[in-house]
Design a protein around this motif. Structure first.
Motif, PDB file in Angstrom:
ATOM      1  N   PHE A   1       1.633   6.452   8.856  1.00 53.52           N
ATOM      2  CA  PHE A   1       1.492   5.533   7.726  1.00 53.52           C
ATOM      3  C   PHE A   1       2.455   5.906   6.604  1.00 53.52           C
ATOM      4  CE2 PHE A   1       0.043   4.422   3.562  1.00 53.52           C
ATOM      5  CZ  PHE A   1      -0.205   3.073   3.703  1.00 53.52           C
TER       6      PHE A   1
ATOM      7  N   LEU B   1      -2.397   5.732   1.131  1.00 51.50           N
ATOM      8  CA  LEU B   1      -3.776   5.382   1.512  1.00 51.50           C
ATOM      9  C   LEU B   1      -4.780   5.770   0.424  1.00 51.50           C
ATOM     10  CD1 LEU B   1      -3.737   6.321   5.312  1.00 51.50           C
ATOM     11  CD2 LEU B   1      -3.876   4.017   4.319  1.00 51.50           C
TER      12      LEU B   1
ATOM     13  N   LYS C   1       0.861  -1.188   0.000  1.00 49.49           N
ATOM     14  CA  LYS C   1       0.000   0.000   0.000  1.00 49.49           C
ATOM     15  C   LYS C   1       0.898   1.238   0.000  1.00 49.49           C
ATOM     16  CE  LYS C   1      -4.375   1.410   0.255  1.00 49.49           C
ATOM     17  NZ  LYS C   1      -5.377   1.098  -0.783  1.00 49.49           N
TER      18      LYS C   1
ATOM     19  N   ASN D   1       2.311  -2.503   6.930  1.00 49.19           N
ATOM     20  CA  ASN D   1       1.733  -1.812   5.763  1.00 49.19           C
ATOM     21  C   ASN D   1       0.698  -2.682   5.048  1.00 49.19           C
ATOM     22  OD1 ASN D   1       1.997  -1.567   2.593  1.00 49.19           O
ATOM     23  ND2 ASN D   1       2.399   0.487   3.403  1.00 49.19           N
TER      24      ASN D   1
ATOM     25  N   ALA E   1      -3.219  -2.278   5.500  1.00 48.27           N
ATOM     26  CA  ALA E   1      -3.943  -1.121   4.950  1.00 48.27           C
ATOM     27  C   ALA E   1      -4.509  -1.455   3.567  1.00 48.27           C
ATOM     28  CB  ALA E   1      -3.003   0.078   4.854  1.00 48.27           C
TER      29      ALA E   1
END
Ligand code: GLU
Ligand code: MG
Length: 432
Positions: free
Chosen positions: A421, A223, A220, A277, A280
């Motif tokens: 993130f 996002l 990912k 990760n 997500a």
């Protein structure tokens, strides 16, 4: 393999999904190919951001040996006048040459042997999505000819390099996301499929680097963007007969195997995706399969049944099941071994056939989900680290490998908590 002017790299994909090893110059190639090279057990647990898990079970002790398989090799061209590298994949063995309990490649061999004992064999082909940085595409039109042309120079060099080592790819194409592309491999036995995956991904990263580009398989990247998935297509065979699918549904051979995957989904997933990760990516409505179900041609199901062209008698000789909840951070040997182990558990339990979920599972009312055993998959690495997952890994791979693997995952979870993130994605994108 002893090529003058080349280096030889002996490697094994570790418990963080990273190929690590040692290299020797041409003069020592023959000896290293015959005898292997020594290795440190704890090195299998070095994290993606470096550092050892504090509770890694090996500590400073022990010594193992990387023993190369001459059937699992590729030659990568030199960088800027440097030597070419012959890369050979290895089993991690004990010093006396016997199998080592923590070697992922050995764990897959053992799962394949146990599957064979039930009278079934498996064929596997993988699709990998990845992002290529540095192409300066003014506009990536999904699946377009123009995007396909942009990636073709890299694609051709990768195909040529792999072909010289006897590895063919089925497709190399533009995907949906920004500068996102996809390769698919040709179906073969699970060990060869796993070896070819490691060799292919290293070839793509290395060739991109030579061309001033950077290929990243991070699940990912952002996002706001679609994820980079790995879709594991597998079929079950009885001799020369594909017994995966009949009349557009599972057969009595494949149904208990698939039921095992659904029953053990929460234990399977932390072995088929690996990083913080990764979780997500596992979101509804992103064609990943964030719920425990199987569905005919359903891309929101964890497992999609793909019958392809049916024969007149209703059989589907080219059918496969597509396990969608995997990514390229995973150790591919453990991912395939875990799928086989969960399937074998389903066969041993005589698990009943799962229902064909022909809906987006996120839209199902709670009663329907409960009736069909449709559960959301863990939404974070923390949530995935359950006692049951560790227990199943222990049953499937033995306590040593399970403890070492989960010491890595716990360390990843603690590390991830210290990053946003985006900051973690930026760091991991340079590793995967
Ligand atoms: N990018 C999606 C994933 O993360 C898959 C899209 C597709 O079906 O190719 O798995
Ligand atoms: Mg795709």
């Amino acid at each position: 393999m002893a090529t003058p002017g080349h280096f030889l790299f002996l490697g094994n994909q570790d418990l963080n999904g990273i190929l690590r090893g040692r290299s020797v110059p041409a003069g020592r190639m023959a000896e290293a190919m015959a005898d292997g090279l020594p290795w440190v057990p704890a090195n299998l647990t070095i994290g993606a951001l470096n550092g050892l898990p504090p509770d890694n079970p090996f500590g400073p002790l022990g010594e193992i040996r990387f023993v190369p398989d001459p059937a699992a090799c590729v030659t990568l061209g030199g960088h800027q006048g440097g030597p070419a590298f012959d890369l050979a994949l290895c089993d991690a063995r004990q010093m006396d040459g016997t199998p080592w309990a923590c070697c992922p490649r050995t764990a897959l061999k053992s799962a394949i042997a146990d599957l064979a004992a039930t009278g079934l064999t498996m064929k596997v082909a993988l699709e990998h999505e990845f992002t290529v940085h540095g192409l300066n595409e003014s506009n990536h039109v999904a699946f377009s000819l123009s995007a396909g042309r942009v990636i073709a120079p890299l694609g051709q060099r990768v195909l040529d390099t792999l072909e010289r080592s006897g590895i063919a790819l089925e497709q190399f194409q533009a995907e949906y996301g920004a500068s996102q592309f996809e390769i698919s491999s040709v179906p073969t036995d699970p060990l060869t499929a796993a070896d070819r995956t490691v060799l292919t991904l290293e070839t793509i990263r290395d060739t991109a680097h030579c061309m001033g580009l950077r290929a990243s398989f991070l699940p990912k990247p952002s996002l706001d963007e679609v994820g980079n998935g790995v879709h594991i297509h597998f079929s079950l065979w009885d001799g020369a007969r594909n017994v995966t699918c009949h009349s557009d549904w599972l057969t009595n051979r494949s149904a208990p195997f698939v039921a095992g995957l659904i029953d053990h989904a929460e234990s399977l997933v932390p072995l088929t995706v690996l990083s913080a990760n990764s979780y997500a990516r596992l979101r509804p409505h992103s064609w990943v399969g964030a719920f425990t179900c199987v569905g005919l041609r359903n891309r929101e199901a964890m497992i999609r049944l793909v019958p392809r062209g049916p024969a007149v008698d209703g059989s589907s000789p080219k059918a496969s099941l597509e396990y969608r909840v995997s990514d390229a951070t995973a150790n591919v040997y453990l991912a395939l071994a875990a799928i086989i182990r969960a399937g074998l558990a389903g066969i041993a339990a005589g698990s009943p056939a799962p229902p064909d979920v022909q809906h987006d599972p996120d839209t199902l009312p709670p009663e329907q989900r409960a009736a069909w055993r449709v559960r959301p998959l863990p939404a974070s690495l923390d949530a995935a680290l359950t006692r049951q997952a560790l227990q199943d890994a222990t049953t499937w791979f033995g306590p040593d490998l399970a403890q070492a693997y989960y010491s890595c995952r716990r360390s990843d979870a603690v590390q991830a908590a210290g990053y946003s993130f985006d900051a973690l994605a930026a760091k991991l994108a340079l590793v995967y």
